[in-house]
Design a protein around this motif. Structure first.
Motif, PDB file in Angstrom:
ATOM      1  N   VAL A 150      -3.082  -0.899  40.199  1.00 47.62           N
ATOM      2  CA  VAL A 150      -3.839  -1.045  41.436  1.00 47.62           C
ATOM      3  C   VAL A 150      -5.322  -0.981  41.115  1.00 47.62           C
ATOM      4  O   VAL A 150      -5.830   0.037  40.638  1.00 47.62           O
ATOM      5  CB  VAL A 150      -3.466   0.047  42.457  1.00 47.62           C
ATOM      6  CG1 VAL A 150      -4.220  -0.177  43.764  1.00 47.62           C
ATOM      7  CG2 VAL A 150      -1.963   0.050  42.706  1.00 47.62           C
ATOM      8  N   GLY A 151      -6.015  -2.087  41.355  1.00 49.20           N
ATOM      9  CA  GLY A 151      -7.433  -2.217  41.022  1.00 49.20           C
ATOM     10  C   GLY A 151      -7.605  -3.193  39.877  1.00 49.20           C
ATOM     11  O   GLY A 151      -6.940  -3.071  38.846  1.00 49.20           O
ATOM     12  N   ALA A 152      -8.484  -4.179  40.056  1.00 52.26           N
ATOM     13  CA  ALA A 152      -8.706  -5.191  39.024  1.00 52.26           C
ATOM     14  C   ALA A 152     -10.157  -5.199  38.578  1.00 52.26           C
ATOM     15  O   ALA A 152     -10.716  -6.249  38.261  1.00 52.26           O
ATOM     16  CB  ALA A 152      -8.302  -6.580  39.528  1.00 52.26           C
ATOM     17  N   GLY A 153     -10.769  -4.023  38.534  1.00 53.46           N
ATOM     18  CA  GLY A 153     -12.112  -3.892  37.982  1.00 53.46           C
ATOM     19  C   GLY A 153     -12.047  -3.760  36.474  1.00 53.46           C
ATOM     20  O   GLY A 153     -11.079  -4.188  35.832  1.00 53.46           O
ATOM     21  N   GLY A 188      -8.985  -1.440  35.571  1.00 52.29           N
ATOM     22  CA  GLY A 188      -7.729  -1.990  36.041  1.00 52.29           C
ATOM     23  C   GLY A 188      -7.343  -3.290  35.374  1.00 52.29           C
ATOM     24  O   GLY A 188      -6.190  -3.470  34.958  1.00 52.29           O
ATOM     25  N   LEU A 189      -8.285  -4.219  35.254  1.00 53.56           N
ATOM     26  CA  LEU A 189      -7.962  -5.508  34.650  1.00 53.56           C
ATOM     27  C   LEU A 189      -7.651  -5.352  33.170  1.00 53.56           C
ATOM     28  O   LEU A 189      -6.727  -5.983  32.641  1.00 53.56           O
ATOM     29  CB  LEU A 189      -9.112  -6.491  34.856  1.00 53.56           C
ATOM     30  CG  LEU A 189      -8.828  -7.934  34.434  1.00 53.56           C
ATOM     31  CD1 LEU A 189      -7.612  -8.490  35.150  1.00 53.56           C
ATOM     32  CD2 LEU A 189     -10.045  -8.818  34.684  1.00 53.56           C
ATOM     33  N   THR A 190      -8.411  -4.501  32.480  1.00 51.27           N
ATOM     34  CA  THR A 190      -8.112  -4.237  31.072  1.00 51.27           C
ATOM     35  C   THR A 190      -6.729  -3.623  30.929  1.00 51.27           C
ATOM     36  O   THR A 190      -5.945  -4.004  30.042  1.00 51.27           O
ATOM     37  CB  THR A 190      -9.165  -3.298  30.465  1.00 51.27           C
ATOM     38  OG1 THR A 190     -10.447  -3.919  30.524  1.00 51.27           O
ATOM     39  CG2 THR A 190      -8.841  -2.965  29.020  1.00 51.27           C
ATOM     40  N   THR A 191      -6.405  -2.661  31.791  1.00 59.47           N
ATOM     41  CA  THR A 191      -5.099  -2.013  31.745  1.00 59.47           C
ATOM     42  C   THR A 191      -3.980  -3.013  31.984  1.00 59.47           C
ATOM     43  O   THR A 191      -2.980  -3.048  31.248  1.00 59.47           O
ATOM     44  CB  THR A 191      -5.034  -0.884  32.794  1.00 59.47           C
ATOM     45  OG1 THR A 191      -6.027   0.101  32.488  1.00 59.47           O
ATOM     46  CG2 THR A 191      -3.668  -0.229  32.816  1.00 59.47           C
ATOM     47  N   ALA A 192      -4.128  -3.854  32.997  1.00 58.79           N
ATOM     48  CA  ALA A 192      -3.096  -4.843  33.312  1.00 58.79           C
ATOM     49  C   ALA A 192      -2.902  -5.829  32.161  1.00 58.79           C
ATOM     50  O   ALA A 192      -1.776  -6.118  31.741  1.00 58.79           O
ATOM     51  CB  ALA A 192      -3.462  -5.584  34.589  1.00 58.79           C
ATOM     52  N   ALA A 193      -4.016  -6.360  31.654  1.00 53.42           N
ATOM     53  CA  ALA A 193      -3.927  -7.362  30.582  1.00 53.42           C
ATOM     54  C   ALA A 193      -3.328  -6.771  29.314  1.00 53.42           C
ATOM     55  O   ALA A 193      -2.490  -7.401  28.647  1.00 53.42           O
ATOM     56  CB  ALA A 193      -5.314  -7.938  30.302  1.00 53.42           C
ATOM     57  N   CYS A 194      -3.747  -5.555  28.983  1.00 50.85           N
ATOM     58  CA  CYS A 194      -3.272  -4.937  27.742  1.00 50.85           C
ATOM     59  C   CYS A 194      -1.820  -4.487  27.849  1.00 50.85           C
ATOM     60  O   CYS A 194      -1.049  -4.612  26.884  1.00 50.85           O
ATOM     61  CB  CYS A 194      -4.167  -3.770  27.353  1.00 50.85           C
ATOM     62  SG  CYS A 194      -5.807  -4.270  26.781  1.00 50.85           S
ATOM     63  N   VAL A 213       0.041   2.398  38.031  1.00 49.25           N
ATOM     64  CA  VAL A 213      -1.179   2.964  37.458  1.00 49.25           C
ATOM     65  C   VAL A 213      -2.329   2.749  38.431  1.00 49.25           C
ATOM     66  O   VAL A 213      -2.644   1.607  38.784  1.00 49.25           O
ATOM     67  CB  VAL A 213      -1.501   2.314  36.096  1.00 49.25           C
ATOM     68  CG1 VAL A 213      -2.709   3.007  35.460  1.00 49.25           C
ATOM     69  CG2 VAL A 213      -0.296   2.379  35.154  1.00 49.25           C
ATOM     70  N   LEU A 214      -2.954   3.844  38.858  1.00 48.18           N
ATOM     71  CA  LEU A 214      -4.082   3.757  39.772  1.00 48.18           C
ATOM     72  C   LEU A 214      -5.386   3.635  38.996  1.00 48.18           C
ATOM     73  O   LEU A 214      -5.737   4.511  38.209  1.00 48.18           O
ATOM     74  CB  LEU A 214      -4.145   4.995  40.667  1.00 48.18           C
ATOM     75  CG  LEU A 214      -3.003   5.227  41.656  1.00 48.18           C
ATOM     76  CD1 LEU A 214      -3.304   6.451  42.503  1.00 48.18           C
ATOM     77  CD2 LEU A 214      -2.783   4.008  42.540  1.00 48.18           C
ATOM     78  N   VAL A 271       3.797  -6.875  34.403  1.00 46.63           N
ATOM     79  CA  VAL A 271       2.738  -6.211  35.160  1.00 46.63           C
ATOM     80  C   VAL A 271       2.419  -6.964  36.441  1.00 46.63           C
ATOM     81  O   VAL A 271       2.240  -8.188  36.429  1.00 46.63           O
ATOM     82  CB  VAL A 271       1.457  -6.075  34.302  1.00 46.63           C
ATOM     83  CG1 VAL A 271       0.355  -5.387  35.097  1.00 46.63           C
ATOM     84  CG2 VAL A 271       1.760  -5.303  33.020  1.00 46.63           C
ATOM     85  N   ARG A 272       2.333  -6.212  37.539  1.00 48.69           N
ATOM     86  CA  ARG A 272       1.820  -6.740  38.798  1.00 48.69           C
ATOM     87  C   ARG A 272       0.516  -6.009  39.092  1.00 48.69           C
ATOM     88  O   ARG A 272       0.505  -4.787  39.271  1.00 48.69           O
ATOM     89  CB  ARG A 272       2.813  -6.506  39.940  1.00 48.69           C
ATOM     90  CG  ARG A 272       4.176  -7.134  39.723  1.00 48.69           C
ATOM     91  CD  ARG A 272       4.120  -8.643  39.702  1.00 48.69           C
ATOM     92  NE  ARG A 272       3.809  -9.218  40.986  1.00 48.69           N
ATOM     93  CZ  ARG A 272       4.732  -9.610  41.867  1.00 48.69           C
ATOM     94  NH1 ARG A 272       6.020  -9.445  41.614  1.00 48.69           N
ATOM     95  NH2 ARG A 272       4.373 -10.159  43.020  1.00 48.69           N
ATOM     96  N   CYS A 273      -0.575  -6.745  39.119  1.00 52.19           N
ATOM     97  CA  CYS A 273      -1.894  -6.156  39.352  1.00 52.19           C
ATOM     98  C   CYS A 273      -2.329  -6.489  40.775  1.00 52.19           C
ATOM     99  O   CYS A 273      -2.353  -7.664  41.164  1.00 52.19           O
ATOM    100  CB  CYS A 273      -2.911  -6.690  38.351  1.00 52.19           C
ATOM    101  SG  CYS A 273      -4.555  -5.957  38.496  1.00 52.19           S
TER     102      CYS A 273
END
Length: 435
Positions: free
Chosen positions: A9-12, A15-21, A83-84, A29-31
């Protein structure tokens, strides 16, 4: 490794680094982000964050179907770990605002019918995860503290090759689930209680702020006694008890983490009746250091550190809080520029990551002009001031610049440039800790 169904949750930045990695590590992964424009761009593979490798990982995740972007929390229904990565900005009293973390967590609890682990990667004060667990109840949802230690400009490398992973919470399935996200990552995993994990993030950034402030004060002392700060810090860095990181002087520390986390650390102590004198001193020192830099610039131009700068045009090189990122949040460069403008200077600035198209976002008060190249920034300047350590500033045609400036003066607040090369071009050069 069998991948998990993970929600982010969050694509800053975080968040975006976490989702991509995590998608790169084999998870599905659902972001989710509430900014529809950002989500639409990410679905097309358009990454607006300046981070090495991040756009490539997002692109490969989209092609492989291992990462998807949505605006609604209902997209998380099948996730077993969420993941928040939400903002926790400081309020006027320095206390972090946990409103987003609390409200979004409550909403997620209604969207996921089964058991799941809720990993809080947002930076929060000690006691936050425990309070969140109490509010959500025990049994179906397990709250875990999983702080991030990502540096802007190398967040992907820090995620995939971290120095440590921290997972905090009561022993149980939720902690195991979050720890399993990193099974393929070669790094020590610290399993702690909630409060220790939360405080560890604050403790690390508080220490770095103290170290950076000390280095800047040391640079001022070097100037006063005729020493060279680069030679002094080289000796310090050779001592393994000190290490070489955060020993480069500059216009002050800033960015999205250190200012916020030092405030959070000080507020945490205040709430239990303690005063963190060292951290408070580091914050005060940071502000004073920026003021001293402005005073030095005024002294070079007028002979008086307290003088007005009316009638002086100053060319600024660098606006982001450090090189390698487009982030201007709490940038010391912007703080220095603001103080120069308050004194009456006419400021023209260039940054490789902040062109004129972003001028309104960079200069919200219309105090100065943002231009698209270094030549335009230094033209007719009474002084050129380097505030961010972008390597490309070394490649500026300083011979040509010397013919365009009103006065050949360079004040290098990052000690980035070669003093001899600048002198050969006719410039008077002043660095930090070398004046």
């Amino acid at each position: 490794m069998t991948g998990r169904q993970v929600g982010v949750v969050g694509a800053g930045y975080v968040g975006l680094t976490t989702a991509a990695c995590l998608s790169h590590l084999g998870h599905s992964v659902r972001c989710v982000d509430n900014d529809a424009t950002r989500v639409a761009r990410l679905r097309r593979g358009a990454v607006d964050i300046l981070e090495p490798q991040l756009a490539d990982l997002v692109g490969s995740g989209l092609r492989d179907g291992t990462v998807r972007f949505d605006t609604g929390l209902d997209a998380l229904a099948d996730c077993d770990v969420v993941v928040l990565c939400l903002p926790t900005p400081p309020g006027r009293d320095g206390a972090p605002d946990l409103g987003s973390v609390t409200s979004v967590s409550e909403s997620i609890s209604h969207e996921i019918p089964g058991l799941f682990a809720l990993a809080v990667k947002s930076t929060v004060p000690p006691g936050s995860a425990r309070a969140l667990q109490d509010s959500l109840g025990t049994g179906r949802i397990g709250v875990v503290s999983n702080p991030e230690f990502l540096r802007e400009g190398r967040s992907v490398a820090d995620f995939l090759r971290p120095e440590r992973i921290v997972v905090g919470g009561p022993s149980g399935d939720a902690v195991d689930a979050v720890a399993s996200l990193y099974n393929s990552v070669a790094a020590p995993v610290f399993r702690t209680d909630w409060e220790s994990a939360e405080l560890a993030k604050y403790a690390c950034n508080g220490f770095l702020a103290v170290k950076a402030s000390y280095t800047n004060e040391l640079a001022d002392l070097c100037s006063a006694v005729g020493a060279d700060v680069s030679e002094v810090t080289a000796v310090m860095a050779a001592d393994p008890r000190i290490g070489g990181s955060f020993l480069a002087p500059g216009p002050g520390w800033g960015g999205s983490c250190l200012p916020k986390d030092t405030c959070g650390l000080i507020d945490t102590a205040r709430r239990v009746g303690l005063v963190l004198d060292t951290v408070q001193a580091a914050v005060l020192s940071n502000t004073r250091h920026r003021k001293r830099l402005v005073a030095r610039i005024a002294e070079e131009l007028t002979g008086d550190p307290g003088a007005s700068l009316e009638g002086h045009r100053i060319g600024i090189l660098g606006l982001t809080f450090k090189a390698g990122t487009g982030d201007i949040r709490e940038s010391p460069a912007l703080a220095v520029v603001h103080d120069l403008c308050v004194r009456g200077a006419v400021v023209t600035a260039y940054d490789p990551a902040c062109g004129s198209q972003r001028a309104s976002a960079v200069d919200t008060d219309g105090e100065f002009q943002v231009v698209d190249d270094s030549a335009a920034a230094v033209k007719s300047a009474s002084a050129v001031v380097v505030l961010t350590e972008w390597p490309e500033f070394r490649a500026v045609d300083w011979s040509a610049a010397a013919r365009e400036v009103q006065r050949p003066l360079v004040i290098d607040a990052r000690n980035l440039l070669d003093p001899a090369a600048l002198a050969a071009c006719g410039f008077s050069y002043h660095g930090i800790g070398r004046w």
